[in-house]
Design a protein around this motif. Structure first.
Motif, PDB file in Angstrom:
ATOM      1  N   VAL A 167     -36.441  -7.552  11.666  1.00  0.00           N
ATOM      2  CA  VAL A 167     -35.455  -8.084  10.716  1.00  0.00           C
ATOM      3  C   VAL A 167     -34.164  -7.273  10.759  1.00  0.00           C
ATOM      4  O   VAL A 167     -33.068  -7.826  10.917  1.00  0.00           O
ATOM      5  N   THR A 168     -34.286  -5.951  10.630  1.00  0.00           N
ATOM      6  CA  THR A 168     -33.125  -5.071  10.555  1.00  0.00           C
ATOM      7  C   THR A 168     -32.828  -4.479  11.924  1.00  0.00           C
ATOM      8  O   THR A 168     -33.713  -3.909  12.572  1.00  0.00           O
ATOM      9  N   TRP A 169     -31.555  -4.599  12.358  1.00  0.00           N
ATOM     10  CA  TRP A 169     -31.169  -4.149  13.688  1.00  0.00           C
ATOM     11  C   TRP A 169     -30.262  -2.921  13.618  1.00  0.00           C
ATOM     12  O   TRP A 169     -29.449  -2.797  12.723  1.00  0.00           O
ATOM     13  N   SER A 170     -30.436  -2.046  14.612  1.00  0.00           N
ATOM     14  CA  SER A 170     -29.549  -0.891  14.781  1.00  0.00           C
ATOM     15  C   SER A 170     -28.990  -0.915  16.197  1.00  0.00           C
ATOM     16  O   SER A 170     -29.748  -1.051  17.165  1.00  0.00           O
ATOM     17  N   GLN A 171     -27.663  -0.794  16.321  1.00  0.00           N
ATOM     18  CA  GLN A 171     -27.060  -0.741  17.647  1.00  0.00           C
ATOM     19  C   GLN A 171     -27.218   0.671  18.182  1.00  0.00           C
ATOM     20  O   GLN A 171     -26.745   1.641  17.597  1.00  0.00           O
ATOM     21  N   ILE A 172     -27.905   0.802  19.322  1.00  0.00           N
ATOM     22  CA  ILE A 172     -28.189   2.119  19.880  1.00  0.00           C
ATOM     23  C   ILE A 172     -27.411   2.391  21.159  1.00  0.00           C
ATOM     24  O   ILE A 172     -27.515   3.478  21.720  1.00  0.00           O
ATOM     25  N   ARG A 173     -26.638   1.386  21.622  1.00  0.00           N
ATOM     26  CA  ARG A 173     -25.771   1.611  22.782  1.00  0.00           C
ATOM     27  C   ARG A 173     -24.584   0.672  22.700  1.00  0.00           C
ATOM     28  O   ARG A 173     -24.741  -0.527  22.472  1.00  0.00           O
ATOM     29  N   PRO A 174     -23.347   1.195  22.883  1.00  0.00           N
ATOM     30  CA  PRO A 174     -22.166   0.318  22.842  1.00  0.00           C
ATOM     31  C   PRO A 174     -22.036  -0.491  24.126  1.00  0.00           C
ATOM     32  O   PRO A 174     -22.738  -0.246  25.117  1.00  0.00           O
ATOM     33  N   ALA A 175     -21.100  -1.415  24.145  1.00  0.00           N
ATOM     34  CA  ALA A 175     -20.860  -2.250  25.322  1.00  0.00           C
ATOM     35  C   ALA A 175     -20.161  -1.457  26.414  1.00  0.00           C
ATOM     36  O   ALA A 175     -19.547  -0.413  26.158  1.00  0.00           O
ATOM     37  N   PHE A 176     -20.270  -1.939  27.650  1.00  0.00           N
ATOM     38  CA  PHE A 176     -19.516  -1.361  28.751  1.00  0.00           C
ATOM     39  C   PHE A 176     -18.022  -1.563  28.510  1.00  0.00           C
ATOM     40  O   PHE A 176     -17.612  -2.491  27.827  1.00  0.00           O
ATOM     41  N   THR A 177     -17.211  -0.713  29.109  1.00  0.00           N
ATOM     42  CA  THR A 177     -15.767  -0.943  29.093  1.00  0.00           C
ATOM     43  C   THR A 177     -15.414  -1.901  30.228  1.00  0.00           C
ATOM     44  O   THR A 177     -16.132  -1.994  31.221  1.00  0.00           O
ATOM     45  N   GLY A 178     -14.323  -2.626  30.093  1.00  0.00           N
ATOM     46  CA  GLY A 178     -13.919  -3.564  31.130  1.00  0.00           C
ATOM     47  C   GLY A 178     -14.427  -4.971  30.848  1.00  0.00           C
ATOM     48  O   GLY A 178     -14.996  -5.257  29.791  1.00  0.00           O
ATOM     49  N   THR A 179     -14.226  -5.847  31.821  1.00  0.00           N
ATOM     50  CA  THR A 179     -14.558  -7.262  31.649  1.00  0.00           C
ATOM     51  C   THR A 179     -15.792  -7.699  32.422  1.00  0.00           C
ATOM     52  O   THR A 179     -16.193  -8.861  32.332  1.00  0.00           O
ATOM     53  N   ASP A 180     -16.407  -6.816  33.203  1.00  0.00           N
ATOM     54  CA  ASP A 180     -17.602  -7.184  33.955  1.00  0.00           C
ATOM     55  C   ASP A 180     -18.742  -7.498  32.999  1.00  0.00           C
ATOM     56  O   ASP A 180     -18.860  -6.892  31.931  1.00  0.00           O
ATOM     57  N   ARG A 181     -19.581  -8.461  33.369  1.00  0.00           N
ATOM     58  CA  ARG A 181     -20.689  -8.879  32.512  1.00  0.00           C
ATOM     59  C   ARG A 181     -22.011  -8.723  33.255  1.00  0.00           C
ATOM     60  O   ARG A 181     -22.108  -8.974  34.459  1.00  0.00           O
ATOM     61  N   ILE A 182     -23.044  -8.322  32.525  1.00  0.00           N
ATOM     62  CA  ILE A 182     -24.371  -8.163  33.108  1.00  0.00           C
ATOM     63  C   ILE A 182     -25.022  -9.533  33.278  1.00  0.00           C
ATOM     64  O   ILE A 182     -25.033 -10.347  32.356  1.00  0.00           O
ATOM     65  N   VAL A 183     -25.564  -9.782  34.451  1.00  0.00           N
ATOM     66  CA  VAL A 183     -26.261 -11.033  34.734  1.00  0.00           C
ATOM     67  C   VAL A 183     -27.746 -10.908  34.418  1.00  0.00           C
ATOM     68  O   VAL A 183     -28.350 -11.812  33.843  1.00  0.00           O
ATOM     69  N   ASP A 184     -28.354  -9.774  34.786  1.00  0.00           N
ATOM     70  CA  ASP A 184     -29.786  -9.600  34.539  1.00  0.00           C
ATOM     71  C   ASP A 184     -30.138  -8.124  34.567  1.00  0.00           C
ATOM     72  O   ASP A 184     -29.424  -7.311  35.158  1.00  0.00           O
ATOM     73  N   ILE A 185     -31.266  -7.779  33.924  1.00  0.00           N
ATOM     74  CA  ILE A 185     -31.791  -6.418  33.903  1.00  0.00           C
ATOM     75  C   ILE A 185     -33.276  -6.481  34.233  1.00  0.00           C
ATOM     76  O   ILE A 185     -34.007  -7.310  33.688  1.00  0.00           O
ATOM     77  N   GLY A 186     -33.716  -5.619  35.139  1.00  0.00           N
ATOM     78  CA  GLY A 186     -35.129  -5.503  35.469  1.00  0.00           C
ATOM     79  C   GLY A 186     -35.664  -4.169  35.003  1.00  0.00           C
ATOM     80  O   GLY A 186     -35.061  -3.128  35.257  1.00  0.00           O
ATOM     81  N   PHE A 187     -36.823  -4.191  34.319  1.00  0.00           N
ATOM     82  CA  PHE A 187     -37.417  -2.978  33.753  1.00  0.00           C
ATOM     83  C   PHE A 187     -38.668  -2.586  34.518  1.00  0.00           C
ATOM     84  O   PHE A 187     -39.488  -3.430  34.870  1.00  0.00           O
ATOM     85  N   PHE A 188     -38.792  -1.279  34.759  1.00  0.00           N
ATOM     86  CA  PHE A 188     -39.994  -0.723  35.362  1.00  0.00           C
ATOM     87  C   PHE A 188     -40.999  -0.504  34.239  1.00  0.00           C
ATOM     88  O   PHE A 188     -40.813   0.361  33.396  1.00  0.00           O
ATOM     89  N   ASN A 189     -42.050  -1.322  34.199  1.00  0.00           N
ATOM     90  CA  ASN A 189     -42.969  -1.318  33.062  1.00  0.00           C
ATOM     91  C   ASN A 189     -44.389  -0.996  33.542  1.00  0.00           C
ATOM     92  O   ASN A 189     -44.916  -1.679  34.420  1.00  0.00           O
TER      93      ASN A 189
END
Length: 267
Positions: A167-189
């Protein structure tokens, strides 16, 4: 790609050892061995029903060997969600009220979360039969979910949010600088390593679940759109059947896929 399109031949193999060919009694090639090249991985398409031919699958995830969820985009740009209980037959999920979703991850066999455009976050506790819209942490498009005790969501600008009560969210990392956008992220799980692909063809590596990133300079391709981890190896895929792999998320090599069409998802 250019050689295929123009019918020319400018790229040649670099192996120097002799290649062995085996033929049957009908003079048909049945085997080929080149000692100093990688083995060819042959991919065979599987038959599925329920997803229309004018839909492009953008993401899939399975809670077990047969139960899964898929997101698609039709030829008008509208998003759809489909579910399967056998991995072959898919049924559209139409009772959630939101369609522009990008990722779904299971916490248990029946409890899962989905995220998408405008910061949308949804939750199901019955295997996807019904969904509840949760408070949104942002209005930016969310692209990825990571569940490891707490729930983390990632937007396409690189920002990250965390909740321990859904329910309650905390932002733990700000956005990247610039205009590039992330398409996908893969996690080692299990683990905290991750690789991100951006729309400008850059790749980033993280050792702490995306809290900090560093750019990898060993590969750059604007044709990549998906990245995942399978059996301890990173894979990145994109246009024209392009498939790359890496054991450390930094150094990448091209892997033969015998596919010519765009790879829109890896799971």
């Amino acid at each position: 790609k250019e050689d295929r399109d123009k019918g020319i031949r400018t790229v040649f193999t670099e192996h120097t050892m002799a290649t062995t060919y085996k033929y049957n009694s009908l003079n048909q090639l049945v085997a080929q061995t080149s000692p100093d090249v990688d083995n060819l991985n042959v991919w065979k398409p599987g038959a599925i029903t329920g997803i229309p031919g004018n839909h492009t699958v953008t993401n899939t995830v399975f809670s077990d060997a047969t139960h899964g969820t898929a997101f698609t985009i039709d030829d008008t740009g509208k998003g759809h969600m489909y579910a399967t209980s056998n991995g072959k037959t898919w049924t559209e999920v139409t009772n959630i009220g939101l369609v522009d979703l990008n990722d779904v991850q299971y916490r248990t066999g029946t409890a899962a979360f989905a995220v998408g455009k405008n910061g949308a976050v949804l939750k199901t506790v019955d295997g996807g039969t019904t969904w509840t819209v949760l408070p949104a942490p942002t209005t930016t498009e969310l692209i990825r979910i990571q569940i490891s005790g707490s729930l983390r969501v990632f937007d396409n600008e690189g920002a990250q949010w965390l909740t321990t009560d859904d329910v309650t969210w905390s932002q733990i990392r700000p956005a990247f600088t610039g205009t590039d956008r992330i398409v996908d992220i893969g996690f080692f799980n299990p683990g905290s390593s991750a690789v991100a692909v951006t729309q400008n063809g850059k790749m980033y590596k993280s050792a702490n679940s995306g809290l900090t990133w560093f750019a990898t300079d060993h590969i750059r391709s604007v044709d990549l759109n998906k990245v995942c981890v399978y059996k301890g190896v990173y894979y990145a895929a994109g246009e024209d059947g392009r498939l790359l792999k890496s054991t450390d998320g930094v150094t990448w090599t091209l892997t033969e896929s015998n596919l010519t069409k765009s790879i829109s998802d890896l799971t």
